[in-house]
Design a protein around this motif. Structure first.
Motif, PDB file in Angstrom:
ATOM      1  N   HIS A 124     -13.770 115.580 -27.119  1.00 14.10           N
ATOM      2  CA  HIS A 124     -13.193 114.402 -26.460  1.00 14.10           C
ATOM      3  C   HIS A 124     -11.987 113.882 -27.252  1.00 14.10           C
ATOM      4  O   HIS A 124     -10.955 113.514 -26.667  1.00 14.10           O
ATOM      5  N   LYS A 125     -12.101 113.877 -28.564  1.00 11.75           N
ATOM      6  CA  LYS A 125     -11.055 113.310 -29.420  1.00 11.75           C
ATOM      7  C   LYS A 125     -10.047 114.357 -29.897  1.00 11.75           C
ATOM      8  O   LYS A 125      -9.210 114.061 -30.748  1.00 11.75           O
ATOM      9  N   GLY A 126     -10.151 115.557 -29.356  1.00  9.36           N
ATOM     10  CA  GLY A 126      -9.106 116.545 -29.547  1.00  9.36           C
ATOM     11  C   GLY A 126      -9.135 117.316 -30.842  1.00  9.36           C
ATOM     12  O   GLY A 126      -8.155 117.991 -31.175  1.00  9.36           O
ATOM     13  N   LEU A 127     -10.249 117.283 -31.579  1.00  9.46           N
ATOM     14  CA  LEU A 127     -10.272 118.022 -32.840  1.00  9.46           C
ATOM     15  C   LEU A 127     -10.120 119.516 -32.606  1.00  9.46           C
ATOM     16  O   LEU A 127      -9.478 120.209 -33.410  1.00  9.46           O
ATOM     17  N   ASP A 128     -10.683 120.029 -31.526  1.00  8.20           N
ATOM     18  CA  ASP A 128     -10.543 121.463 -31.238  1.00  8.20           C
ATOM     19  C   ASP A 128      -9.079 121.862 -31.129  1.00  8.20           C
ATOM     20  O   ASP A 128      -8.637 122.876 -31.683  1.00  8.20           O
ATOM     21  N   ARG A 129      -8.289 121.066 -30.436  1.00  9.65           N
ATOM     22  CA  ARG A 129      -6.876 121.372 -30.255  1.00  9.65           C
ATOM     23  C   ARG A 129      -6.097 121.198 -31.558  1.00  9.65           C
ATOM     24  O   ARG A 129      -5.174 121.980 -31.832  1.00  9.65           O
ATOM     25  N   VAL A 130      -6.462 120.205 -32.341  1.00  5.37           N
ATOM     26  CA  VAL A 130      -5.773 119.998 -33.621  1.00  5.37           C
ATOM     27  C   VAL A 130      -6.041 121.171 -34.560  1.00  5.37           C
ATOM     28  O   VAL A 130      -5.136 121.675 -35.236  1.00  5.37           O
ATOM     29  N   LEU A 131      -7.296 121.632 -34.608  1.00  2.00           N
ATOM     30  CA  LEU A 131      -7.624 122.773 -35.458  1.00  2.00           C
ATOM     31  C   LEU A 131      -6.822 124.007 -35.041  1.00  2.00           C
ATOM     32  O   LEU A 131      -6.240 124.702 -35.895  1.00  2.00           O
ATOM     33  N   LEU A 147       2.224 111.731 -27.766  1.00  2.67           N
ATOM     34  CA  LEU A 147       2.298 113.084 -27.223  1.00  2.67           C
ATOM     35  C   LEU A 147       2.470 113.027 -25.708  1.00  2.67           C
ATOM     36  O   LEU A 147       1.708 112.337 -25.015  1.00  2.67           O
ATOM     37  N   GLU A 148       3.473 113.695 -25.188  1.00  2.52           N
ATOM     38  CA  GLU A 148       3.688 113.713 -23.745  1.00  2.52           C
ATOM     39  C   GLU A 148       2.481 114.327 -23.036  1.00  2.52           C
ATOM     40  O   GLU A 148       2.078 113.903 -21.966  1.00  2.52           O
ATOM     41  N   ASP A 149       1.936 115.337 -23.626  1.00  4.85           N
ATOM     42  CA  ASP A 149       0.619 115.835 -23.241  1.00  4.85           C
ATOM     43  C   ASP A 149      -0.057 116.227 -24.554  1.00  4.85           C
ATOM     44  O   ASP A 149       0.537 116.154 -25.617  1.00  4.85           O
ATOM     45  N   SER A 150      -1.287 116.597 -24.496  1.00 10.58           N
ATOM     46  CA  SER A 150      -2.006 116.884 -25.737  1.00 10.58           C
ATOM     47  C   SER A 150      -2.307 118.364 -25.882  1.00 10.58           C
ATOM     48  O   SER A 150      -3.353 118.760 -26.404  1.00 10.58           O
ATOM     49  N   THR A 151      -1.380 119.189 -25.428  1.00 13.83           N
ATOM     50  CA  THR A 151      -1.550 120.625 -25.577  1.00 13.83           C
ATOM     51  C   THR A 151      -1.394 121.019 -27.045  1.00 13.83           C
ATOM     52  O   THR A 151      -0.849 120.273 -27.861  1.00 13.83           O
ATOM     53  N   ILE A 152      -1.868 122.191 -27.351  1.00 15.03           N
ATOM     54  CA  ILE A 152      -1.749 122.699 -28.716  1.00 15.03           C
ATOM     55  C   ILE A 152      -0.283 122.819 -29.113  1.00 15.03           C
ATOM     56  O   ILE A 152       0.100 122.456 -30.235  1.00 15.03           O
ATOM     57  N   ASP A 153       0.557 123.267 -28.200  1.00 10.67           N
ATOM     58  CA  ASP A 153       1.990 123.380 -28.501  1.00 10.67           C
ATOM     59  C   ASP A 153       2.614 122.009 -28.759  1.00 10.67           C
ATOM     60  O   ASP A 153       3.448 121.863 -29.657  1.00 10.67           O
TER      61      ASP A 153
END
Length: 394
Positions: free
Chosen positions: A226-233, A333-339
């Motif tokens: 939910h808090k985006g740790l997967d994407r940050v990692l 962030l405009e979106d919270s994608t990995i890029d």
């Protein structure tokens, strides 16, 4: 001790009633006398814990909602209202008084409203995005992770179904325009709150921004996906020149921990610390070594992690859905994608040290100005006074 307190309270017609430990939220009602001329009575259904301690200094610092609940009652008492406090999970409450105002978290608001006098003014206190938005966003994050990694992880951040906003006359919203927008469909007057942190920190004038320019922090509680740790990692795996420190109870979410074991524990530029007390020296040391918080949550009220890190002088790199305004000093962030996360991190890591210091100092000053107990109390009082005025003809 409780007998002495009750002897004192009975002089004013009140009594402190307790039930066995662990069941306080089910039946306890604590009555607090008004200060000055009595104008009426308020029922507050929120966090009861700060009213079960001996004095204000013992209020828990684990989450901002404890002090927020205390300050809400304090404001009404100062405005001349007796305040009855129950826990938001209390399903057994039966009123013994007529109430002028009912202030409640979303949980059980509808149920309790049916039991009180019909002319009572109902104020919903909303500390998350609307449950439909929140849960839709949470499932979308889990679905995206499933498609990327072939694993299904449902985080612990789903909000129960409720229609609190539809049964309220007014609402305070712990968040910014984004959070409030998820409730505007109901057509009720909304009052966004700045929010407060539990801790404040002095400005670190000795911080070396050139040395820490490529060091970043993720800080959060439960709900890693939910808090985006997967994407940050995943973003930092592709940023070997930058370092990430992870502060959060990942060990409590075993499925997430197993899915990201390599990133969490076996990636050279990622250090997993685990849960950290934000009032501790350990947290202050971590802050001194990092330049920014990266927090791409998919839905919040107003992120306590973001406010805490701003108070500590970190530059906020946040999703729009985090519910925190960052003006010119932070990055939304405009979106919270990995890029998108990688691009924001590279942007800060390559900025001049002078710019980084200016951004960090501005974040700290903003938090000191808007996100303190004193500011929250003052803002909440102004809102309550306006609601009293606007509801006087009801």
């Amino acid at each position: 001790m409780r007998r002495r307190i009750n002897r004192l309270l009975r002089r004013f017609g009140y009594e402190l009633r307790r039930v066995p430990k662990g069941l306080e939220h089910q039946t306890t009602c604590i009555s607090l006398p008004a200060e000055g001329t009595v104008r009426g009575r308020v029922l507050l259904a929120f966090i009861i814990d700060p009213f079960l301690v001996a004095h204000e200094g013992e209020i828990s610092s684990a989450h901002q909602h404890d002090v927020v609940s205390f300050l809400m009652a304090k404001v009404f008492r100062q405005l001349g209202y007796h305040v009855d406090v129950i826990d938001y999970r209390n399903t057994e409450f039966r009123p013994r008084h007529r109430y002028d105002f009912f202030v409640s978290a979303r949980t059980n608001l509808e149920r309790i409203k049916r039991r009180i006098n019909r002319d009572c003014v109902v104020i919903a206190h909303l500390d998350t995005a609307h449950f439909l938005f929140n849960n839709h966003a949470a499932y979308a994050r889990s679905l995206d992770l499933q498609r990327r990694r072939g694993v299904t992880i449902i985080g612990g951040r789903l909000v129960e179904h409720n229609r609190a906003i539809e049964h309220a006359d007014f609402a305070t919203v712990m968040g910014n325009h984004f959070t409030a927008d998820t409730y505007r469909y109901a057509g009720k007057p909304l009052f966004p709150l700045w929010g407060t942190t539990v801790h404040t920190y002095p400005w670190d004038g000795a911080k070396d921004f050139d040395r820490c320019r490529n060091r970043f922090l993720w800080l959060g509680s439960e709900g890693m996906v939910h808090k985006g740790l997967d994407r940050v990692l995943e973003a930092f795996v592709g940023l070997p020149e930058c370092r990430l420190t992870v502060c959060g109870p990942v060990e409590r979410e075993r499925r997430f921990q197993e899915a990201f074991r390599h990133e969490l524990y076996h990636t050279p530029n990622i250090q997993t610390v685990g849960w950290v007390d934000v009032g501790s020296d350990d947290f202050r040391r971590i802050v001194a070594e990092n330049v920014a918080l990266v927090y791409p949550s998919c839905a919040e009220g107003k992120s306590g992690a973001a406010l805490t890190c701003m108070q500590a002088g970190l530059i906020p790199v946040l999703s729009r859905e985090s519910g925190v305004d960052v003006q010119e000093f932070g990055i939304i962030l405009e979106d919270s994608t990995i890029d998108a996360i990688r691009d924001a991190v590279r942007r800060l890591a390559s900025a001049p040290a002078e710019e980084l210091e200016m951004r960090a100092r501005s974040a700290w000053e903003h938090a000191r100005l808007y996100h303190t107990r004193e500011r929250f109390e003052r803002q909440y009082r102004e809102i309550v006074e306006e609601i009293i005025l606007r509801s006087s003809g009801k």
